[in-house]
Design an enzyme around this catalytic site. Structure first.
Site, PDB file in Angstrom:
ATOM      1  N   TYR A 127     -40.309  61.032 -83.907  1.00  0.00           N
ATOM      2  CA  TYR A 127     -39.362  59.953 -83.598  1.00  0.00           C
ATOM      3  C   TYR A 127     -37.926  60.402 -83.869  1.00  0.00           C
ATOM      4  CZ  TYR A 127     -37.489  55.247 -83.143  1.00  0.00           C
ATOM      5  OH  TYR A 127     -36.789  54.160 -82.726  1.00  0.00           O
ATOM      6  N   PHE A 161     -20.710  55.300 -56.010  1.00  0.00           N
ATOM      7  CA  PHE A 161     -22.173  55.347 -55.938  1.00  0.00           C
ATOM      8  C   PHE A 161     -22.686  54.016 -56.507  1.00  0.00           C
ATOM      9  CE2 PHE A 161     -26.469  56.064 -57.390  1.00  0.00           C
ATOM     10  CZ  PHE A 161     -27.024  56.434 -56.185  1.00  0.00           C
ATOM     11  N   THR A 162     -23.807  53.543 -55.965  1.00  0.00           N
ATOM     12  CA  THR A 162     -24.271  52.173 -56.253  1.00  0.00           C
ATOM     13  C   THR A 162     -24.348  51.856 -57.754  1.00  0.00           C
ATOM     14  OG1 THR A 162     -26.525  53.005 -55.975  1.00  0.00           O
ATOM     15  CG2 THR A 162     -25.539  51.882 -54.085  1.00  0.00           C
ATOM     16  N   PHE A 221     -30.493  46.303 -51.285  1.00  0.00           N
ATOM     17  CA  PHE A 221     -31.235  47.242 -50.450  1.00  0.00           C
ATOM     18  C   PHE A 221     -32.636  47.534 -50.964  1.00  0.00           C
ATOM     19  CE2 PHE A 221     -30.463  50.704 -53.419  1.00  0.00           C
ATOM     20  CZ  PHE A 221     -29.265  50.331 -54.016  1.00  0.00           C
ATOM     21  N   ASP A 223     -19.523  62.960 -62.532  1.00  0.00           N
ATOM     22  CA  ASP A 223     -20.903  62.594 -62.253  1.00  0.00           C
ATOM     23  C   ASP A 223     -21.545  63.907 -61.822  1.00  0.00           C
ATOM     24  OD1 ASP A 223     -23.340  61.976 -61.178  1.00  0.00           O
ATOM     25  OD2 ASP A 223     -22.675  60.111 -60.247  1.00  0.00           O
ATOM     26  N   ARG A 237     -28.277  53.966 -45.883  1.00  0.00           N
ATOM     27  CA  ARG A 237     -27.073  54.003 -46.716  1.00  0.00           C
ATOM     28  C   ARG A 237     -25.929  53.519 -45.833  1.00  0.00           C
ATOM     29  NH1 ARG A 237     -28.296  55.016 -52.358  1.00  0.00           N
ATOM     30  NH2 ARG A 237     -28.992  52.957 -51.825  1.00  0.00           N
ATOM     31  N   LYS A 239     -32.242  65.040 -60.594  1.00  0.00           N
ATOM     32  CA  LYS A 239     -31.842  65.837 -59.427  1.00  0.00           C
ATOM     33  C   LYS A 239     -31.694  67.304 -59.857  1.00  0.00           C
ATOM     34  CE  LYS A 239     -30.440  61.507 -58.190  1.00  0.00           C
ATOM     35  NZ  LYS A 239     -30.562  60.352 -59.115  1.00  0.00           N
TER      36      LYS A 239
END
Ligand code: PLI
Length: 468
Positions: A74, A126-127, A451, A217, A384, A260
């Protein structure tokens, strides 16, 4: 005659996942059941899944082996120290806070830095990033170069920040109203377009002059580094690993979706150089993610991500990755299909308004095209465009983004070039009968990030999406 040598996938297949192939009738039934929304189709109804490159990578044998080393303590897990070390070594930041995925890091950063009334400039929205900025009372301001909104503008670095727009914003609202500048490398919604090293250097210099931090980002930063190697003078012979390190040096920290460019199925982090921000982030992460030594990830996931961070900066891996995406894109370009140019790092983006010129944007051309592609071949893609862009908070009207796109997103190390051929054949065949594709009506609209769950029906009188 000199023949350019072809390049095969730089990996061998050790384990395979079988694919279910539905017939046309079954695909039509699946599409109706899912409300013509590719997010609502089950994965066992999909032939080739290009919905996203997020969390869909294939892990290497070394990553699977690393799972066994996972230390599930932990507190103070050995796996955490390995992950922290990998981020420090490859990205060059001093401090790292693990999170369950990218948006976990966006939540922490936005809460820690943004105050109501602040402005957060960024190179296209970006969303999830914008949603967290707005949730904390910030206003996103688009400072990407104008050409990024033009799908046909052929520029090597179409993700660049427009320095004049940034400077004007600083003059207008004052540096104290800008908690940080957010720079995405690469820019997802612009088509996976990169930012040049020179632009990153210039943005950093301008921000330093005004004491404004720069936060990247970093979600697809290795892909960005490859484009710099390919396109920016002086970097042709520099290893991608070194290019990446230099890129990151022009920022004060980053949010990262490990799903990614860290080649894993789950995980992320917030990184920074500032000691005070780090101390506050360590306090906040406990509330939302967990202890600062696991942040929502299992020990084994941290091991896989640490290994993935090293594999992702291998020159051969990243060269193949980018070229596989381009291999698909070039086939479409050669057939005259309208796509965002140049082909970006993680996806080929179909330009739905040029593809379906008979549809008004309010008839959801990108949504209709994504649905038609699924119906034609079982290839799943993502809208998109106007659906993803949501509504204006004040007027309640649909936002009308200039880019109305269908994203064919290529997972990393998952599909072969043969799969790309199948996708190309399907898109080209749809393009040949494009005037037979009907628009859609939205029959259910969720209030946020619509979306994901919105439902649609074809507008055609006979209720069919593609006319015979
Ligand atoms: O999905 P997350 O929470 O790990 O990451 C959020 C996120 C942040 N920035 C960028 C540029 C993204 O592309 C991103 C997630 N992208 C998804 C899910 C995609 O399908 O593109």
């Amino acid at each position: 005659m000199f023949l350019q040598r072809r390049m095969a996938e730089p990996y061998k297949i050790k384990s395979v996942e079988l694919i279910n192939v539905l017939n046309e009738q079954e695909r039509e039934a699946a599409l109706i059941e899912g409300g013509y929304n590719t997010f609502l189709i089950r994965s066992d109804q999909v032939y080739i899944d290009l919905l996203t490159d997020s969390g869909t990578s294939a892990m290497s044998d070394l990553q699977w082996a690393a799972l066994q080393r996972g230390d599930e303590a932990y507190a103070g897990s050995k796996s955490w120290y390995r992950l922290e070390h990998a981020v420090q070594e490859i990205y060059g930041y001093r401090h790292v806070i693990p999170t369950h995925q990218g948006r976990g890091a966006e939540n922490l950063l936005s809460q820690l830095k943004i105050h109501p009334g602040d402005y957060v400039p960024g190179n296209m929205y970006f969303t999830t990033t914008r949603a967290h900025q707005e949730l904390n009372g910030g206003t996103f301001v688009d400072i990407i170069i104008d050409e990024a909104h033009d799908p046909q503008a052929e520029l090597p670095f179409k993700g660049n920040v427009d320095l004049v727009k940034l400077e004007n914003l600083i003059q207008k609202v004052g540096a104290d109203k800008i908690p940080y500048v957010s720079v995405a490398v690469t820019v997802n919604l612009a088509g996976g377009q990169p930012v040049s090293m020179q632009n990153l250097r210039d943005v950093y210099a301008l921000c330093q002059k005004h004491s404004i931090p720069v936060m990247f980002d970093a979600t697809r930063c290795v892909e960005n580094a490859y484009f710099i190697k390919e396109r920016e003078v002086g970097y042709e012979r520099v290893p991608v690993k070194d290019i990446l390190k230099e890129m990151m040096s022009y920022s004060d920290g980053c949010t990262m979706s490990g799903k990614k460019d860290c080649l894993v199925n789950i995980g992320g982090f917030l990184a920074m150089n500032d000691d005070d921000l780090y101390t506050r982030a360590r306090e906040l992460v406990v509330l939302y993610e967990g202890m600062p030594s696991y942040g929502g990830m299992a020990g084994r996931d941290m091991e896989a991500m640490a290994q993935g961070i090293y594999e992702a900066v291998d020159d051969l891996y990243i060269a193949h990755r980018i070229n596989q995406v381009r291999y698909l894109g070039d086939q479409l370009i050669n057939a005259g299909v309208p796509v965002v140019r140049p082909i970006g790092g993680h996806a080929v983006f179909l330009e739905a308004r040029a593809f379906l010129p008979h549809l008004d944007q309010e008839q959801f051309p990108a949504q209709a095209l994504a649905a038609a592609l699924y119906l034609d071949s079982g290839v799943r893609s993502m809208e998109r465009g106007i659906v993803s862009s949501g509504r204006n908070k004040v007027t309640g009207e649909n936002n009308h983004p200039k880019l109305e796109l269908v994203r064919l997103t290529i997972p990393r190390r998952v599909y072969t070039d043969n799969h790309m051929d199948v996708v190309a054949d399907s898109v080209i065949s749809l393009y040949e009968k494009r005037d037979k594709i009907s628009g859609l009506e939205m029959v259910y609209e969720p209030p946020t990030l619509r979306f994901f769950n919105a439902r649609f029906e074809p507008l055609a009188a006979n209720g069919r999406l593609i006319q015979d």
